[in-house]
Design a protein around this motif. Structure first.
Motif, PDB file in Angstrom:
ATOM      1  N   LEU A 132       0.671  -1.252  -0.067  1.00 18.23           N
ATOM      2  CA  LEU A 132      -0.059  -0.045  -0.132  1.00 18.23           C
ATOM      3  C   LEU A 132       0.765   1.250  -0.074  1.00 18.23           C
ATOM      4  N   GLY A 133       1.875   1.210   0.730  1.00 15.39           N
ATOM      5  CA  GLY A 133       2.822   2.355   0.678  1.00 15.39           C
ATOM      6  C   GLY A 133       4.161   1.996   0.625  1.00 15.39           C
ATOM      7  N   LEU A 134       5.153   3.077   0.620  1.00 14.08           N
ATOM      8  CA  LEU A 134       6.497   2.837   0.301  1.00 14.08           C
ATOM      9  C   LEU A 134       7.218   3.902   0.758  1.00 14.08           C
ATOM     10  N   GLU A 135       8.653   3.619   1.064  1.00  5.60           N
ATOM     11  CA  GLU A 135       9.540   4.757   1.349  1.00  5.60           C
ATOM     12  C   GLU A 135      10.705   4.455   0.567  1.00  5.60           C
ATOM     13  N   VAL A 136      11.260   5.371  -0.084  1.00  8.57           N
ATOM     14  CA  VAL A 136      12.431   5.027  -0.947  1.00  8.57           C
ATOM     15  C   VAL A 136      13.311   6.039  -0.972  1.00  8.57           C
ATOM     16  N   VAL A 137      14.642   5.827  -1.060  1.00 15.14           N
ATOM     17  CA  VAL A 137      15.620   6.862  -1.036  1.00 15.14           C
ATOM     18  C   VAL A 137      15.970   7.012  -2.444  1.00 15.14           C
ATOM     19  N   LEU A 138      15.815   8.593  -3.128  1.00 17.41           N
ATOM     20  CA  LEU A 138      15.817   8.501  -4.425  1.00 17.41           C
ATOM     21  C   LEU A 138      17.422   8.696  -4.883  1.00 17.41           C
ATOM     22  N   PRO A 139      17.635   8.564  -6.061  1.00 16.53           N
ATOM     23  CA  PRO A 139      19.136   8.700  -6.613  1.00 16.53           C
ATOM     24  C   PRO A 139      19.876   9.971  -6.296  1.00 16.53           C
ATOM     25  N   ASP A 140      19.143  11.140  -5.845  1.00 12.46           N
ATOM     26  CA  ASP A 140      19.667  12.335  -5.633  1.00 12.46           C
ATOM     27  C   ASP A 140      19.699  12.346  -3.609  1.00 12.46           C
ATOM     28  N   GLY A 141      19.414  11.104  -3.128  1.00 12.15           N
ATOM     29  CA  GLY A 141      19.321  11.129  -1.869  1.00 12.15           C
ATOM     30  C   GLY A 141      18.152  11.858  -1.133  1.00 12.15           C
ATOM     31  N   GLN A 142      17.124  12.285  -1.766  1.00 15.80           N
ATOM     32  CA  GLN A 142      15.944  12.759  -1.266  1.00 15.80           C
ATOM     33  C   GLN A 142      15.124  11.365  -0.791  1.00 15.80           C
ATOM     34  N   VAL A 143      14.110  11.574   0.041  1.00 17.94           N
ATOM     35  CA  VAL A 143      13.453  10.557   0.503  1.00 17.94           C
ATOM     36  C   VAL A 143      12.021  10.624   0.062  1.00 17.94           C
ATOM     37  N   LEU A 144      11.321   9.586  -0.704  1.00 17.45           N
ATOM     38  CA  LEU A 144      10.227   9.595  -1.157  1.00 17.45           C
ATOM     39  C   LEU A 144       9.351   8.770   0.307  1.00 17.45           C
ATOM     40  N   GLY A 145       8.711   9.691   0.889  1.00 14.16           N
ATOM     41  CA  GLY A 145       7.888   9.049   2.059  1.00 14.16           C
ATOM     42  C   GLY A 145       6.428   9.099   1.599  1.00 14.16           C
ATOM     43  N   ALA A 146       6.069   7.885   1.342  1.00 17.59           N
ATOM     44  CA  ALA A 146       4.669   7.614   0.722  1.00 17.59           C
ATOM     45  C   ALA A 146       4.296   6.226   1.543  1.00 17.59           C
ATOM     46  N   LEU A 147       4.550   6.298   2.949  1.00 17.34           N
ATOM     47  CA  LEU A 147       3.944   4.949   3.924  1.00 17.34           C
ATOM     48  C   LEU A 147       2.713   5.163   4.318  1.00 17.34           C
ATOM     49  N   ARG A 148       1.733   5.178   3.253  1.00 13.68           N
ATOM     50  CA  ARG A 148       0.422   5.546   3.567  1.00 13.68           C
ATOM     51  C   ARG A 148      -0.240   4.095   3.427  1.00 13.68           C
ATOM     52  N   GLY A 149      -0.996   3.527   4.622  1.00  7.33           N
ATOM     53  CA  GLY A 149      -1.734   2.589   4.361  1.00  7.33           C
ATOM     54  C   GLY A 149      -3.201   2.528   4.088  1.00  7.33           C
ATOM     55  N   LEU A 150      -3.383   3.039   2.730  1.00  8.80           N
ATOM     56  CA  LEU A 150      -4.546   3.373   2.176  1.00  8.80           C
ATOM     57  C   LEU A 150      -4.953   2.351   1.162  1.00  8.80           C
ATOM     58  N   ARG A 151      -6.041   2.044   0.998  1.00  6.63           N
ATOM     59  CA  ARG A 151      -6.729   1.069   0.186  1.00  6.63           C
ATOM     60  C   ARG A 151      -7.181   1.721  -1.254  1.00  6.63           C
ATOM     61  N   LYS A 152      -7.526   2.961  -1.122  1.00  8.18           N
ATOM     62  CA  LYS A 152      -8.058   3.901  -2.116  1.00  8.18           C
ATOM     63  C   LYS A 152      -7.134   5.199  -1.952  1.00  8.18           C
ATOM     64  N   ASP A 153      -6.460   5.712  -3.041  1.00  6.38           N
ATOM     65  CA  ASP A 153      -5.700   6.867  -3.090  1.00  6.38           C
ATOM     66  C   ASP A 153      -5.646   7.258  -4.469  1.00  6.38           C
ATOM     67  N   ASN A 154      -6.283   8.275  -4.865  1.00  3.96           N
ATOM     68  CA  ASN A 154      -6.139   8.964  -6.304  1.00  3.96           C
ATOM     69  C   ASN A 154      -5.629  10.126  -6.412  1.00  3.96           C
ATOM     70  N   THR A 155      -4.432  10.568  -5.739  1.00  3.99           N
ATOM     71  CA  THR A 155      -4.133  11.574  -5.848  1.00  3.99           C
ATOM     72  C   THR A 155      -2.850  11.857  -6.556  1.00  3.99           C
ATOM     73  N   GLY A 156      -2.994  11.913  -7.802  1.00  4.47           N
ATOM     74  CA  GLY A 156      -1.863  12.126  -8.738  1.00  4.47           C
ATOM     75  C   GLY A 156      -1.221  10.593  -8.920  1.00  4.47           C
ATOM     76  N   TYR A 157      -0.264  10.253  -9.703  1.00  4.24           N
ATOM     77  CA  TYR A 157       0.619   9.112 -10.288  1.00  4.24           C
ATOM     78  C   TYR A 157       0.834   8.536  -8.968  1.00  4.24           C
ATOM     79  N   ASP A 158       0.497   7.208  -9.393  1.00  3.87           N
ATOM     80  CA  ASP A 158       0.926   6.099  -8.129  1.00  3.87           C
ATOM     81  C   ASP A 158       2.463   6.041  -8.236  1.00  3.87           C
ATOM     82  N   LEU A 159       2.927   6.839  -7.687  1.00  4.70           N
ATOM     83  CA  LEU A 159       4.577   6.881  -7.724  1.00  4.70           C
ATOM     84  C   LEU A 159       5.201   5.553  -7.286  1.00  4.70           C
ATOM     85  N   LYS A 160       4.582   4.769  -6.296  1.00  3.18           N
ATOM     86  CA  LYS A 160       5.232   3.704  -5.739  1.00  3.18           C
ATOM     87  C   LYS A 160       5.581   2.749  -6.612  1.00  3.18           C
ATOM     88  N   GLN A 161       4.525   2.440  -7.675  1.00  2.00           N
ATOM     89  CA  GLN A 161       4.555   1.521  -8.664  1.00  2.00           C
ATOM     90  C   GLN A 161       6.028   1.522  -9.458  1.00  2.00           C
TER      91      GLN A 161
END
Lengths: 471, 471
Positions: free
Chosen positions: B169-198
């Motif tokens: 459902l959610g993901l935390e990723v360190v990006l290639p520039d060191g920034q952190v994508l903090g998308a640790l959401r526990g949601l079964r529905k979320d249509n707020t833009g591109y589903d970046l975790k994919q």
């Protein structure tokens, strides 16, 4: 020719056939406004390609001339995502002529369809082979499968079958440069590089135009049980959800929360509907399905509800004893929106929260809203099973529409700030479109917004795909 | 300092602590070779960050110095995806110290874990709360959840629960520039833009480093039925799959095809294993689960098998009458790989096909292979329920390993060309890594390859994330 616009429009007409380029204002008009009449735009023309090849050719022309394209399916969206903006530069691309069922593969349990079929037609194509395409929405008679996939549609069966995204195995997309991504694979496992289809599912047409998809099918349910349950509070409803998941697993297909007030307004305008469990604050409509005719699903649901009652998770319950009773219980749920419309002006939200946070979210948000707008009435219902609530505010009785709607921005802010604080989503299933685009930066991190923009630039460098939506 | 390398390595050491930068060859060695010993690389050092913040800091240093990073979990991959190349420029980033269970939310049926936990530990954390994390692989005792997600792992339960991608459902990723994508959401529905975790699921670490995830949990199965079924042919096995799906729906959790020869080699090296249905060409191992103790799942499976027998879809069947019998039936399936290893040299494939195409694919591919390599022996088994076969070739009896393995390229080409002709995948669940990277352009369209490269450039413009893998 002297008019460069005429030149490229002639090339578009050559690509799709002149009969399918609509420029007469009377013909174009219906495509320029969303069905609720909240958004109205302008366009150079409406183009209706008849095939992926025609669409590809027209996108190549548009890309060369930097003409914005606004894809449109059934035009049933709620966020203005399929309506062009006001500058009149865009072409509306209607998928309404791309309506073929390309293949049904019963042994693989897959269905390959074009984007312009309505959701109901897709369901029917599956049912004709004894299979289920489980996506189900109120607008299924007119929304198109292309729109459903582009918005990652949700609906009432997500608890069991997932969102539209989870129902897609393969996708065909016309990219912003006119190239065709042909990835119509019917595979349940495929780890050969990035899963490109994910980019276009839920992108609301901003990265390309979905033209066809390979969809997953399931066994048709052949027996069904439906119960209306009165619960002491929302915490108990969450506990009941866990119990029923354990008892029924994926036979649990619906778990819809309704506040007493939402039932009241449903019945106020449909007094013929039943009120079998009067006098409780909260209700859950439970549905369970089994693929076998004559299964024990009804007995199993009854047993599970009995056990939950002993644990104090429900106050009362009634099981539908016939399809007619089942339909009347569902009518209670389905008429809330209409009841609310007749009740006067209202401000709506499509939110999702972790299911576990909903009992704490509700009183906090309610307190803040009633402090801000005393006398306003909360209409709370929705798909508790997947954490998605339609969390709406009706005006105080007798309040004028204009005066009440002036507060919409403030109300949205209060609700969405609480949703954010509880790690929820401000758009569970309706998308962003135009309606919530300006709100995104408040609730998405800079990292997420930057990644979205990088994706957009990488795939649509000239920004011709549905500009002004989402990103 | 004179050595700029020393400068940035000192900064890396400052980020993660000097004790967690391994440079002694004896310490580094195990990280430089994959567990099957097929790939061996070199590296400047192995770095073991203890937290997302430390990893972020080290990636910032590496990004500034353009140092390639090779993320590594349990190092159990089969395609060389976690092994550095030979130029010795890279840092291996081991996630082995990031092992926290950050949160378990029973009411939301979610579990938030860090990347370095083993899959077995994740399963155990769920089970401790009476819930199931359904991903299950042979290597679950040592593979890590971060690696599972980065490779979109499959396994035996995909038929019922989907691939790893579907369990997030959610993901935390360190990006290639060191920034952190903090998308640790526990949601079964979320249509707020591109589903970046994919983007990061299944990207094999080429777009960023997965550090944590919110995983979906399910009710634990509490009753179970297992049957070994002899089928007249593979077409009948496909028909049986459809029948059992209809009869059992999602209680059907396993549907494993085995050829007679694959059973024979399993038993040849484990003569204590049973052979309850001798004399048939093809077998299916069927498993069904129910979350309730004492459910009717065994009776339901038996009834469904009886009906299938009347339709001619099975020749014989036996149901396990105890957990011990169940384990011995599964041991037949689980020992095929080991049996094949002992049988001599072999060439393996991890393919997926539309289930409906498998009956036509098998004889065509077999004919071509036996014409090319007379006497070689096909070992065919796998997850027929989701179209994934382990389609392997053992050397003719007595053939030398070196002589046989010389044909690996030709054999791969024959198998993969047939797979492609039947619209299948040359990597169902193992990924691309180094092993199949050169093969991708033959089987993916130029449009797909170009899109992958555009995504890679957009997110990792300097190409420091796991270079030489996938794209």
């Amino acid at each position: 020719m002297a008019d460069p616009g005429a030149t490229w429009l002639a090339r578009v007409a050559a690509a799709v056939g002149p009969a399918h380029v609509l420029t007469d204002p009377a013909d174009v008009e219906p495509y320029l406004v969303d069905w609720r009449g909240r958004y109205k735009g302008r366009a150079r023309a409406v183009v209706r390609p008849g095939s992926t090849e025609e669409l590809s050719a027209l996108v190549r022309v548009a890309a060369g001339a930097r003409i914005p394209l606004v894809p449109q399916g059934g035009n049933t969206g709620l966020v203005g995502g399929a309506t062009p903006d006001g500058d009149g530069e865009a072409l509306v691309v209607s998928l309404s002529r791309m309506r073929r069922v390309r293949e049904i593969d019963v042994a693989n349990a897959t269905l390959t369809v074009e984007a312009g079929l309505t959701l109901a037609e897709v369901q029917q194509a599956a049912a004709a082979e004894g299979l289920l395409f489980p996506l189900s929405l109120a607008s299924e008679g007119s929304c198109t499968i292309g729109g459903n996939l582009s918005t990652n549609a949700g609906g009432t069966a997500v608890l069991r079958y997932g969102n539209a995204r989870e129902l897609v195995l393969g996708l065909e997309v016309v990219l912003p440069d006119g190239q065709v991504l042909g990835a119509l694979r019917g595979l349940r496992k495929d780890n050969t590089g990035y899963d490109l289809k994910q980019l276009f599912l839920g992108a609301e047409g901003t990265l390309g135009i979905v033209t066809a998809a390979v969809l997953k099918l399931y066994p048709l349910p052949r027996s069904r049980a439906t119960a209306l349950v009165a619960v002491p509070d929302v915490q108990a409803a969450v506990g009941l959800l866990g119990d029923l998941r354990s008892a029924l697993a994926d036979r649990l297909t619906g778990f819809e929360l309704m506040s007493r007030f939402s039932l009241d307004i449903s019945r106020r305008h449909h007094p013929d509907l039943p009120d079998p469990l009067p006098g409780h604050a909260w209700y859950v409509l439970v549905q369970a399905d089994d693929p076998r005719a004559g299964s024990s699903v009804g007995d199993d649901l009854e047993t599970a509800l009995g056990a939950a009652a002993e644990r104090g998770l429900l106050a009362d319950a009634t099981l539908a004893q016939s399809d007619a009773q089942r339909a009347r219980l569902w009518a209670l749920r389905e008429n809330i929106s209409e009841g609310q419309r007749r009740e006067g002006p209202n401000i709506k939200h499509d939110i999702a929260l972790p299911v576990s946070s909903i009992p704490a979210f509700l009183p906090q948000a309610e307190r803040a809203l009633l402090a801000a707008l005393p006398g306003s009435r909360l209409v709370i219902f929705g798909h508790l099973g997947d954490g998605n609530l339609h969390y709406n505010l009706s005006a105080p009785e007798g309040a004028g529409a204009a005066a009440f709607m002036e507060h919409a921005g403030m109300v949205n802010r209060i609700v969405h700030d609480f949703v954010h604080a509880f790690h929820g989503s401000i758009s569970a299933e309706h998308g962003i479109g135009q309606l919530k685009r300006e709100e995104l930066p408040r609730y998405k991190s800079a990292v997420e917004l930057d990644l979205m923009r990088r994706i957009k630039r990488a795939i649509d460098p000239h920004g011709i795909m549905n500009p002004g939506k989402v990103v």
